[in-house]
Design a protein around this motif. Sequence first.
Motif, PDB file in Angstrom:
ATOM      1  N   MET A 109       6.127  -5.367   8.626  1.00 48.13           N
ATOM      2  CA  MET A 109       6.716  -4.619   9.708  1.00 48.13           C
ATOM      3  C   MET A 109       8.035  -4.052   9.196  1.00 48.13           C
ATOM      4  O   MET A 109       8.905  -4.787   8.756  1.00 48.13           O
ATOM      5  N   SER A 110       8.188  -2.762   9.248  1.00 49.37           N
ATOM      6  CA  SER A 110       9.439  -2.164   8.803  1.00 49.37           C
ATOM      7  C   SER A 110      10.440  -2.168   9.942  1.00 49.37           C
ATOM      8  O   SER A 110      10.092  -1.976  11.097  1.00 49.37           O
ATOM      9  N   GLN A 111      11.695  -2.420   9.591  1.00 52.45           N
ATOM     10  CA  GLN A 111      12.764  -2.390  10.571  1.00 52.45           C
ATOM     11  C   GLN A 111      13.862  -1.477  10.042  1.00 52.45           C
ATOM     12  O   GLN A 111      14.037  -1.350   8.835  1.00 52.45           O
ATOM     13  N   PRO A 112      14.596  -0.830  10.915  1.00 45.72           N
ATOM     14  CA  PRO A 112      15.654   0.084  10.489  1.00 45.72           C
ATOM     15  C   PRO A 112      16.845  -0.679   9.929  1.00 45.72           C
ATOM     16  O   PRO A 112      16.927  -1.897  10.004  1.00 45.72           O
ATOM     17  N   THR A 113      17.769   0.067   9.345  1.00 44.71           N
ATOM     18  CA  THR A 113      18.970  -0.528   8.780  1.00 44.71           C
ATOM     19  C   THR A 113      19.748  -1.278   9.850  1.00 44.71           C
ATOM     20  O   THR A 113      20.191  -2.393   9.634  1.00 44.71           O
ATOM     21  N   ARG A 114      19.934  -0.675  11.011  1.00 42.21           N
ATOM     22  CA  ARG A 114      20.621  -1.340  12.126  1.00 42.21           C
ATOM     23  C   ARG A 114      19.586  -1.780  13.140  1.00 42.21           C
ATOM     24  O   ARG A 114      18.855  -0.956  13.682  1.00 42.21           O
ATOM     25  N   GLU A 115      19.553  -3.089  13.418  1.00 37.95           N
ATOM     26  CA  GLU A 115      18.553  -3.629  14.332  1.00 37.95           C
ATOM     27  C   GLU A 115      18.648  -3.016  15.722  1.00 37.95           C
ATOM     28  O   GLU A 115      17.653  -2.878  16.409  1.00 37.95           O
ATOM     29  N   SER A 116      19.857  -2.639  16.150  1.00 37.13           N
ATOM     30  CA  SER A 116      20.009  -2.074  17.487  1.00 37.13           C
ATOM     31  C   SER A 116      19.296  -0.728  17.616  1.00 37.13           C
ATOM     32  O   SER A 116      18.999  -0.277  18.714  1.00 37.13           O
ATOM     33  N   ASP A 117      18.991  -0.074  16.479  1.00 37.18           N
ATOM     34  CA  ASP A 117      18.292   1.210  16.491  1.00 37.18           C
ATOM     35  C   ASP A 117      16.779   1.048  16.577  1.00 37.18           C
ATOM     36  O   ASP A 117      16.073   2.019  16.753  1.00 37.18           O
ATOM     37  N   PHE A 118      16.289  -0.166  16.453  1.00 40.14           N
ATOM     38  CA  PHE A 118      14.848  -0.407  16.419  1.00 40.14           C
ATOM     39  C   PHE A 118      14.234  -0.192  17.791  1.00 40.14           C
ATOM     40  O   PHE A 118      14.616  -0.832  18.761  1.00 40.14           O
ATOM     41  N   ASP A 119      13.279   0.721  17.876  1.00 36.78           N
ATOM     42  CA  ASP A 119      12.540   0.976  19.115  1.00 36.78           C
ATOM     43  C   ASP A 119      11.107   0.524  18.893  1.00 36.78           C
ATOM     44  O   ASP A 119      10.357   1.163  18.143  1.00 36.78           O
ATOM     45  N   PRO A 120      10.700  -0.591  19.521  1.00 31.72           N
ATOM     46  CA  PRO A 120       9.353  -1.111  19.303  1.00 31.72           C
ATOM     47  C   PRO A 120       8.240  -0.101  19.579  1.00 31.72           C
ATOM     48  O   PRO A 120       7.218  -0.092  18.895  1.00 31.72           O
ATOM     49  N   SER A 121       8.437   0.785  20.555  1.00 27.10           N
ATOM     50  CA  SER A 121       7.387   1.746  20.905  1.00 27.10           C
ATOM     51  C   SER A 121       7.121   2.727  19.758  1.00 27.10           C
ATOM     52  O   SER A 121       6.027   3.290  19.671  1.00 27.10           O
ATOM     53  N   ASP A 122       8.094   2.916  18.876  1.00 26.17           N
ATOM     54  CA  ASP A 122       7.896   3.778  17.708  1.00 26.17           C
ATOM     55  C   ASP A 122       7.023   3.111  16.651  1.00 26.17           C
ATOM     56  O   ASP A 122       6.630   3.745  15.677  1.00 26.17           O
ATOM     57  N   HIS A 123       6.728   1.832  16.821  1.00 23.72           N
ATOM     58  CA  HIS A 123       5.969   1.064  15.833  1.00 23.72           C
ATOM     59  C   HIS A 123       4.685   0.481  16.419  1.00 23.72           C
ATOM     60  O   HIS A 123       4.177  -0.528  15.939  1.00 23.72           O
ATOM     61  N   GLY A 124       4.182   1.113  17.482  1.00 20.89           N
ATOM     62  CA  GLY A 124       2.901   0.716  18.052  1.00 20.89           C
ATOM     63  C   GLY A 124       2.947  -0.399  19.077  1.00 20.89           C
ATOM     64  O   GLY A 124       1.907  -0.889  19.513  1.00 20.89           O
ATOM     65  N   TRP A 125       4.140  -0.811  19.485  1.00 18.72           N
ATOM     66  CA  TRP A 125       4.275  -1.873  20.482  1.00 18.72           C
ATOM     67  C   TRP A 125       4.276  -1.269  21.879  1.00 18.72           C
ATOM     68  O   TRP A 125       4.806  -0.178  22.093  1.00 18.72           O
TER      69      TRP A 125
END
Length: 144
Positions: free
Chosen positions: A1-17
Amino acid sequence: MSQPTRESDFDPSDHGWEALQQDGYEALVGPFWTRHEMGALQVALKTRHEHRNRNGAVHGGVILSLADQGLGLAVLEATGGLKQATIQLDLHFVAATRPGQFVVCIPKVDRVTSGVAFVRGELKVGDRLVATAEGIWKYVEAKR
């Protein structure tokens, strides 16, 4: 699972969630997120600042809630949607989780009987194991 540099920028819906629409306690802790990876259910939570304990880590109760949600949803799928209740849940913490991290529960149903289901799972942040869980769920309606 790839995650962005800043965790606060992570949007689960962009990764199929997909976010679960829930109310009550689950809505206070969540939203919980689900997806199927190679046919297997995964349930996740993007932890927040409000989830921290006095040491700055995510409170163990939040991790336990994710395990309960993840393992319970796996039993729900395995039984075709039977209503059920957790009757035993054991959790073993392996590593601390920090607010802002996306924690994924990967459940596996081991056995389904006429009255209960046995399930276990791993909780991870990326590839790092943070907890393991196992439990028993009892059906509160007759098995079809």
